[in-house]
Design an enzyme around this catalytic site. Structure first.
Site, PDB file in Angstrom:
ATOM      1  CD  GLU A  51      -1.312  -2.398   1.991  1.00  0.00           C
ATOM      2  OE1 GLU A  51      -2.099  -3.224   2.457  1.00  0.00           O
ATOM      3  OE2 GLU A  51      -0.068  -2.529   2.069  1.00  0.00           O
ATOM      4  CB  ALA A 152      14.470 -37.821  -8.609  1.00  0.00           C
ATOM      5  CG  LEU A 202      20.313 -30.167   2.122  1.00  0.00           C
ATOM      6  CD1 LEU A 202      19.772 -30.319   3.536  1.00  0.00           C
ATOM      7  CD2 LEU A 202      19.308 -30.711   1.108  1.00  0.00           C
ATOM      8  CD  GLU A 283      15.611 -31.311  -1.499  1.00  0.00           C
ATOM      9  OE1 GLU A 283      16.727 -31.862  -1.575  1.00  0.00           O
ATOM     10  OE2 GLU A 283      15.331 -30.274  -2.103  1.00  0.00           O
ATOM     11  CG  HIS A 289      10.394 -39.476   1.366  1.00  0.00           C
ATOM     12  ND1 HIS A 289      11.048 -39.940   0.251  1.00  0.00           N
ATOM     13  CD2 HIS A 289      10.780 -38.183   1.510  1.00  0.00           C
ATOM     14  CE1 HIS A 289      11.796 -38.979  -0.259  1.00  0.00           C
ATOM     15  NE2 HIS A 289      11.650 -37.909   0.487  1.00  0.00           N
TER      16      HIS A 289
END
Length: 349
Positions: A51, A152, A202, A283, A289
């Site tokens: 703004e 991947a 990383l 990752e 995971h």
């Protein structure tokens, strides 16, 4: 009368803010007699809000009187790193403010709108996000960071040829895209196995960031980590080591060690939330995971799939020695990157 094209223009302006860190991307435009007088956006964390930047772009501040401001997010009403935006909006005589969405941050939410209305400014809220601030909105609605799992894989769902061998599967286009995914997150996490096998930096290596993502590594004993690992090499990025033992080493200023008897995904996201981190990119590896899947702490998934089959003892992308869990995803997007494919999906509501 509200003109959607003006709000769309404000959203496009907001996307230009690339260094807002934990602040949201916000864009604003000032309109009078159906003409755009000025545009602006929040450029950088700690800098002027959208703004104020827009008002500063007016040729004459008096032109703001009796104008309409389109702003993508509710203007702030509190003193933070900058003064409240609503006060400035009222002072210059803007008569109508069209807001994309109410700010989910409880410090702001509804207060900016009320201030404007109490000072005789007409306010309309469109309940539109413009496809931006996904992690910011999620963080304040869910009180934890948005978690994305990325990996991947081969055509048969493997991430490595074996449990102790790093395998590069995808090509350059996928690599560059994955760097952009890193840059879009505020923290990146791996476990000790991935740390030792892949030895990653990383970092984001294809662009210079004002606020690089915090690198988070979960390990058993920080004192047993080799100092030759790339993670310890000079970098402007912070490194958080989540260890089960206290550190007896003198570490560089950019490294902080957090200690717990065990680091579950729930503990990790609570630590990040406590430090106002709104997004986490997980990752690897396969076990981490699986841990995040088990605790239902996966909100998005990004998979880069290469036209390769590994077979044999190849390591699955999500694997641990406990009963499987299920999380349903939808809104699948598939993009070809060279010879590889990028698959993106969001957790079903």
């Amino acid at each position: 009368m509200i003109n959607q094209s003006f709000m769309d223009l404000a959203f496009e302006e907001a996307k230009q803010g690339e260094s807002t860190w934990t602040n949201p991307q916000v864009g604003a435009i000032i309109v009078k007699n159906n003409q755009v007088l000025a545009k602006g956006h929040h450029e950088k964390f700690g800098g002027p809000h959208a703004e104020v930047n827009t008002l500063n772009h007016l040729e004459n501040i008096k032109d703001a009187e009796d104008s309409t401001m389109y702003v993508t997010l509710e203007p702030c009403s509190h003193f933070g790193k900058t003064p409240p935006c609503v006060q400035k909006v009222v002072e210059v005589g803007i008569k109508h403010v069209v807001i994309g969405m109410q700010d989910p941050n409880p410090i702001v939410s509804g207060n900016g709108i009320k201030y404007l209305q109490d000072h005789n400014v007409e306010v309309d809220v469109l309940n539109q996000t413009g496809g931006i601030n996904e992690a910011y909105i999620f963080y304040y609605q869910n009180k934890r960071p948005l978690v994305t799992v990325k990996y991947a894989i081969s055509l048969d769902g493997k991430i490595n040829q074996s449990n102790h061998e790093r395998t590069i599967l995808t090509g350059k286009a996928a690599y560059l895209d994955s760097q952009n995914v890193r840059a879009a997150n505020q923290a990146i996490m791996i476990g000790q196995h991935t740390l030792e096998i892949d030895d990653p930096y990383l970092t984001v290596r294809n662009q210079d960031l004002d606020f690089p993502p915090i690198r988070v590594v979960a390990v058993y004993d920080v004192n047993k980590l080799s100092q030759d690992l790339n993670i310890f090499k000079p970098s402007g990025a912070k490194l958080w080591i989540l260890s089960r033992t206290e550190s007896n080493r003198k570490l560089p200023d950019n490294i902080e060690v957090f200690v717990s008897d065990t680091w579950t995904p729930d503990k990790v996201v609570k630590l990040l939330a406590k430090n106002n981190i709104e997004s986490l990119l997980v990752e690897g590896g396969s076990r981490i995971h699986a841990d995040f899947v088990k605790e239902k702490l996966v909100d998005k998934i990004i998979i880069y799939q290469a036209p390769i089959i590994l077979g044999g003892h190849g390591l699955p992308a999500v694997y641990a020695d406990y009963p499987s869990s299920e999380i349903k995803f939808d809104k699948v997007q598939i993009t070809q990157l060279g010879d590889d494919f990028k698959i993106e999906s969001r957790r079903s509501e």
